[in-house]
Design a protein around this motif. Structure first.
Motif, short mmCIF file in Angstrom:
data_model
loop_
_atom_site.label_atom_id
_atom_site.label_comp_id
_atom_site.label_asym_id
_atom_site.label_seq_id
_atom_site.Cartn_x
_atom_site.Cartn_y
_atom_site.Cartn_z
N GLY A 195 0.81 -1.20 0.00
CA GLY A 195 0.00 0.00 0.00
C GLY A 195 0.84 1.25 0.00
O GLY A 195 2.05 1.21 0.26
N LEU A 196 0.18 2.33 -0.30
CA LEU A 196 0.80 3.66 -0.29
C LEU A 196 0.06 4.48 0.75
O LEU A 196 -1.17 4.56 0.73
N PHE A 197 0.80 5.09 1.68
CA PHE A 197 0.23 5.94 2.72
C PHE A 197 1.04 7.23 2.70
O PHE A 197 2.17 7.26 3.19
N GLY A 198 0.50 8.26 2.07
CA GLY A 198 1.29 9.46 1.82
C GLY A 198 2.38 9.08 0.84
O GLY A 198 2.09 8.56 -0.24
N SER A 199 3.62 9.28 1.22
CA SER A 199 4.74 8.86 0.35
C SER A 199 5.34 7.53 0.79
O SER A 199 6.25 7.02 0.13
N VAL A 243 5.63 3.56 1.31
CA VAL A 243 5.20 2.31 0.72
C VAL A 243 5.26 1.26 1.82
O VAL A 243 6.26 1.12 2.51
N GLY A 244 4.15 0.53 1.98
CA GLY A 244 4.10 -0.53 2.98
C GLY A 244 3.95 -1.87 2.30
O GLY A 244 3.46 -1.97 1.18
N TYR A 292 3.51 0.66 9.47
CA TYR A 292 2.87 1.19 8.27
C TYR A 292 1.47 1.68 8.59
O TYR A 292 0.70 0.99 9.26
N GLY A 293 1.15 2.85 8.10
CA GLY A 293 -0.19 3.41 8.28
C GLY A 293 -0.18 4.55 9.26
O GLY A 293 0.88 5.09 9.61
N PRO A 294 -1.37 4.95 9.72
CA PRO A 294 -1.45 6.07 10.66
C PRO A 294 -0.72 5.75 11.95
O PRO A 294 -0.85 4.64 12.47
N PRO A 295 0.03 6.71 12.49
CA PRO A 295 0.77 6.44 13.73
C PRO A 295 -0.15 6.01 14.88
O PRO A 295 0.23 5.19 15.71
N GLU A 296 -1.39 6.54 14.88
CA GLU A 296 -2.32 6.19 15.95
C GLU A 296 -2.85 4.76 15.81
O GLU A 296 -3.29 4.17 16.79
N VAL A 301 4.87 -3.40 7.27
CA VAL A 301 5.88 -2.40 7.66
C VAL A 301 6.06 -1.44 6.49
O VAL A 301 5.74 -1.77 5.34
N THR A 302 6.57 -0.27 6.82
CA THR A 302 6.96 0.68 5.79
C THR A 302 8.30 0.23 5.24
O THR A 302 9.22 -0.11 5.99
N VAL A 303 8.41 0.20 3.92
CA VAL A 303 9.64 -0.25 3.27
C VAL A 303 10.77 0.73 3.64
O VAL A 303 10.64 1.94 3.42
#
Length: 111
Positions: A44-48, A50-51, A70-74, A81-83
């Motif tokens: 997935g893409l979350f902002g810039s 890549v997860g 990966y994803g919203p910090p909350e 995970v974010t790559v």
């Protein structure tokens, strides 16, 4: 919660990283993009950011190298995970697609 918005460049970069496979579908999700195989999102893409979704041992190894949730910090997404910047993102997305291929196909819910 403020959702980051990917730029058109971010979206193009993500699409270029997704393996070329007729079974893979890239589609919008909450203003972001997701890559799916057999109904399972494997990247997935979350902002810039890549997860990628991988088996837990591979996620643990990436976390040791500095991969962030990966994803919203909350509410980060479990199993992803974010790559990391120093990783081969295209190869990780291939691994994510291979992992998704091992999962039973999801049954679409009736609306």
């Amino acid at each position: 919660m403020q959702m980051p918005r990917p730029t058109e460049e971010d979206k193009a970069r993500f699409r270029a990283l997704v393996p070329d496979d007729p079974g893979i579908e890239v589609k919008p999700m909450f203003g972001q993009l997701g890559a799916f195989l057999g109904g399972h999102m494997f990247a997935g893409l979350f902002g810039s950011d890549v997860g990628v979704k991988l088996p837990e041992p591979e996620l643990a190894a990436l976390r040791e190298r500095g991969a962030r949730p990966y994803g919203p910090p909350e509410r980060p997404m479990s199993g992803y995970v974010t790559v990391p910047d120093d990783a081969d993102a295209a190869e990780l997305l291939v691994r994510g697609a291979q992992f998704a291929a091992t999962l039973p196909p999801k049954v679409k819910k009736k609306r």
